[in-house]
Motif scaffolding. Structure first.
Motif, PDB file in Angstrom:
ATOM      1  N   LEU A  96       5.154   0.309  -1.210  1.00  0.00           N
ATOM      2  CA  LEU A  96       4.548   0.444   0.109  1.00  0.00           C
ATOM      3  C   LEU A  96       3.081   0.843   0.015  1.00  0.00           C
ATOM      4  O   LEU A  96       2.659   1.488  -0.954  1.00  0.00           O
ATOM      5  N   ILE A  97       2.325   0.463   1.036  1.00  0.00           N
ATOM      6  CA  ILE A  97       0.954   0.930   1.215  1.00  0.00           C
ATOM      7  C   ILE A  97       0.892   1.645   2.560  1.00  0.00           C
ATOM      8  O   ILE A  97       1.393   1.134   3.571  1.00  0.00           O
ATOM      9  N   SER A  98       0.313   2.819   2.581  1.00  0.00           N
ATOM     10  CA  SER A  98       0.318   3.662   3.770  1.00  0.00           C
ATOM     11  C   SER A  98      -0.994   3.544   4.538  1.00  0.00           C
ATOM     12  O   SER A  98      -2.074   3.393   3.947  1.00  0.00           O
ATOM     13  N   ASP A  99      -0.896   3.673   5.872  1.00  0.00           N
ATOM     14  CA  ASP A  99      -2.116   3.598   6.670  1.00  0.00           C
ATOM     15  C   ASP A  99      -2.911   4.904   6.657  1.00  0.00           C
ATOM     16  O   ASP A  99      -3.990   4.975   7.273  1.00  0.00           O
ATOM     17  N   VAL A 100      -2.418   5.941   5.955  1.00  0.00           N
ATOM     18  CA  VAL A 100      -3.234   7.149   5.776  1.00  0.00           C
ATOM     19  C   VAL A 100      -3.863   7.190   4.386  1.00  0.00           C
ATOM     20  O   VAL A 100      -4.562   8.144   4.052  1.00  0.00           O
ATOM     21  N   ALA A 101      -3.650   6.155   3.590  1.00  0.00           N
ATOM     22  CA  ALA A 101      -4.298   6.076   2.278  1.00  0.00           C
ATOM     23  C   ALA A 101      -5.784   5.810   2.459  1.00  0.00           C
ATOM     24  O   ALA A 101      -6.187   5.055   3.353  1.00  0.00           O
ATOM     25  N   PRO A 102      -6.638   6.421   1.633  1.00  0.00           N
ATOM     26  CA  PRO A 102      -8.082   6.159   1.745  1.00  0.00           C
ATOM     27  C   PRO A 102      -8.424   4.678   1.591  1.00  0.00           C
ATOM     28  O   PRO A 102      -9.420   4.210   2.135  1.00  0.00           O
ATOM     29  N   GLU A 103      -7.591   3.944   0.874  1.00  0.00           N
ATOM     30  CA  GLU A 103      -7.866   2.527   0.602  1.00  0.00           C
ATOM     31  C   GLU A 103      -7.429   1.605   1.743  1.00  0.00           C
ATOM     32  O   GLU A 103      -7.701   0.400   1.706  1.00  0.00           O
ATOM     33  N   ASP A 106     -10.095  -0.660   3.648  1.00  0.00           N
ATOM     34  CA  ASP A 106     -10.716  -1.751   2.916  1.00  0.00           C
ATOM     35  C   ASP A 106      -9.712  -2.737   2.324  1.00  0.00           C
ATOM     36  O   ASP A 106     -10.040  -3.908   2.139  1.00  0.00           O
ATOM     37  N   PHE A 107      -8.489  -2.260   2.007  1.00  0.00           N
ATOM     38  CA  PHE A 107      -7.556  -3.102   1.268  1.00  0.00           C
ATOM     39  C   PHE A 107      -6.225  -3.350   1.989  1.00  0.00           C
ATOM     40  O   PHE A 107      -5.452  -4.191   1.559  1.00  0.00           O
ATOM     41  N   GLY A 108      -5.964  -2.629   3.068  1.00  0.00           N
ATOM     42  CA  GLY A 108      -4.647  -2.708   3.692  1.00  0.00           C
ATOM     43  C   GLY A 108      -4.288  -4.090   4.195  1.00  0.00           C
ATOM     44  O   GLY A 108      -3.315  -4.702   3.728  1.00  0.00           O
ATOM     45  N   GLY A 139      -2.044  -9.499  -4.807  1.00  0.00           N
ATOM     46  CA  GLY A 139      -3.422  -9.144  -4.477  1.00  0.00           C
ATOM     47  C   GLY A 139      -3.956  -8.060  -5.397  1.00  0.00           C
ATOM     48  O   GLY A 139      -3.358  -7.713  -6.421  1.00  0.00           O
ATOM     49  N   VAL A 140      -5.097  -7.474  -4.997  1.00  0.00           N
ATOM     50  CA  VAL A 140      -5.747  -6.484  -5.857  1.00  0.00           C
ATOM     51  C   VAL A 140      -5.007  -5.157  -5.885  1.00  0.00           C
ATOM     52  O   VAL A 140      -5.344  -4.278  -6.680  1.00  0.00           O
ATOM     53  N   TRP A 141      -3.998  -4.987  -5.002  1.00  0.00           N
ATOM     54  CA  TRP A 141      -3.230  -3.737  -5.050  1.00  0.00           C
ATOM     55  C   TRP A 141      -2.521  -3.582  -6.391  1.00  0.00           C
ATOM     56  O   TRP A 141      -2.190  -2.469  -6.793  1.00  0.00           O
ATOM     57  N   GLN A 142      -2.311  -4.669  -7.098  1.00  0.00           N
ATOM     58  CA  GLN A 142      -1.767  -4.582  -8.459  1.00  0.00           C
ATOM     59  C   GLN A 142      -2.659  -3.701  -9.329  1.00  0.00           C
ATOM     60  O   GLN A 142      -2.158  -2.861 -10.090  1.00  0.00           O
ATOM     61  N   THR A 175      -2.576 -15.228   3.329  1.00  0.00           N
ATOM     62  CA  THR A 175      -3.576 -16.087   2.668  1.00  0.00           C
ATOM     63  C   THR A 175      -4.810 -15.303   2.239  1.00  0.00           C
ATOM     64  O   THR A 175      -5.611 -15.814   1.453  1.00  0.00           O
ATOM     65  N   LEU A 176      -4.964 -14.082   2.728  1.00  0.00           N
ATOM     66  CA  LEU A 176      -6.130 -13.286   2.338  1.00  0.00           C
ATOM     67  C   LEU A 176      -6.117 -12.925   0.858  1.00  0.00           C
ATOM     68  O   LEU A 176      -7.164 -12.582   0.293  1.00  0.00           O
TER      69      LEU A 176
END
Length: 415
Positions: A96-103, A106-108, A139-142, A175-176
């Motif tokens: 998961l990626i959280s909407d309170v993460a600093p990233e 830019d990356f969400g 994506g770049v989250w890897q 597609t992003l």
């Protein structure tokens, strides 16, 4: 004729899942308040039970699936307390990626799985409320997840990671970051980033093993057996898909023995498996009736009665010297077993010095007398000169026993 390619050998298992002796520490143990506390007496209880590895679930960080801890000093104290007792410690990372993460800003949007899926309101105290969405490792989250694990190991000196679904190649048409296939009419179909997720898992494996040659990459993978990704683990934890099932009868229908052999043992891949049980389908004790037949342990998530039971089973296996024994599972031990009652199953461990350890399970849906007869000569034993002991209690026993539905016994048979 052209040569037919031969599949590579299954990778050798230097440590099986029994060696790791993992206990899972969730908020039911550490509580729901800040700062995160894992009391020393709980760790002492783990040591007394024979635990070798402690997994700290997601409560170690406020940001779901992230590496920045809620309280770095407190996390370090837990790591140090574990190491002082000879315990290995793994920390949680997820899918998961959280909407309170600093990233997130830019990356969400560029890295979430589309169609968007996850938890619009994710609230697991002591974490604050947040949204957490499935992330695509195409994506770049890897790069982020690999770097985050490396940073965490460097900062805290942990012994590996627990990956909750990280190995899962989700269907994605974002597609992003290059996912999706355009079809006639303009619709974008999902693609499955198996190779990208494999790359992420391989990189995580190397990040861990470069820092800890014996480091663990423990994967929670329930329902997802994609071997190009799971193969980079040192063990997998499977079974959560059965936890919402109500009633033993239903769960038994959902988990027939050939299904268990195919999904939960790991022999065909060289990655050892461990079973997960905390729900209504089976009790923790009942689940051992199936797991022991397959030489697969359960992981305790309640550090009370479940840990105590598991510790006794670990001790039985150690006393018998299980690792040096020959395993004779129920589907290929017919020449060693004369007969067993319908619905009864027996798997055997045969040791040159310690005799036989028999796993006897009643998989009937009601109490039954399980009559067991062994082929003594083929086992190298004289039936008139053997002693049968209940390995869990140390008391004298018999081969035949009345067992409740999904009941079981571990019997030592010695000259």
């Amino acid at each position: 004729m052209p040569k037919v390619p031969i599949a590579p050998p299954v990778k050798p298992v230097d440590k099986d899942i029994w060696d790791y002796r993992i206990a899972h520490v969730g908020t039911n143990t550490t509580g729901h308040k800040k700062p995160l506390v894992l009391k020393k007496n709980i760790l002492d209880r783990c040591v007394d039970a024979g635990v070798r590895t402690v997994v700290i679930h997601e409560q170690w960080t406020d940001i779901e699936g992230h590496w920045q801890p809620t309280n770095a000093r407190q996390v370090q104290k837990i790591v140090d307390d574990c190491h002082a007792r000879g315990l290995k410690i793994l920390l949680y990372f997820s899918f998961l990626i959280s909407d309170v993460a600093p990233e997130w800003r830019d990356f969400g949007v560029a890295n979430v799985v589309i169609p968007k899926s996850g938890y619009p309101l994710y609230h697991e105290p002591p974490q604050p409320g947040q949204s957490a969405w499935m992330v695509c490792l195409g994506g770049v989250w890897q790069n982020f997840i690999v770097d985050a694990i490396a940073r965490t190991m460097d900062e805290f000196g942990i012994d590996g990671v627990y990956l909750d679904g990280t190995q899962y190649p989700f269907g994605c048409c974002n597609t992003l970051h290059g996912c999706g296939t355009r079809r006639p009419g303009g619709m974008i179909a999902q693609t499955y980033q198996i190779f990208a997720v494999r790359s992420a898992m391989r990189r995580i494996y190397h990040a861990v093993r470069q820092r800890r040659p014996d480091g663990q990459i423990n994967i929670h993978n329930s329902t997802c057996m994609v071997m190009p990704t799971v193969e980079w683990g040192t063990g997998y934890w499977d079974g959560e898909q059965f936890q919402a099932v109500e009633g033993v009868d239903t769960a038994a229908d959902l988990l027939p023995l050939d299904t268990f052999r195919a999904e939960f043992m790991g022999h065909q891949w060289g990655v050892p498996g461990e079973f997960l049980c905390y729900g209504a389908g089976f009790s923790f004790e009942q689940a051992w009736s199936i797991c022991l037949l397959h030489d697969v342990p359960l992981r305790p998530v309640e550090l009370g009665a479940d840990l105590e039971l598991t510790g006794k089973i670990w001790q039985v296996m150690e006393d018998f010297d299980r690792k040096q024994a020959t395993w004779l599972p129920y589907w290929r031990n017919a020449k060693f077993v004369k007969s067993i009652s319908p619905g009864g199953y027996v798997s055997l461990y045969q040791h040159d010095k310690n005799g036989i350890l028999a796993v006897v399970s009643n998989l009937n849906r009601k109490r039954a007398k399980i009559e067991l007869q062994l082929a003594w000569k083929k086992l190298g034993l004289d039936r008139n000169r053997v002693q049968v002991t209940d390995a869990m209690t140390g008391k004298r026993s018999k081969l035949s026993n009345s067992l409740p539905a999904f009941g079981w016994k571990l019997l030592r048979v010695e000259a």
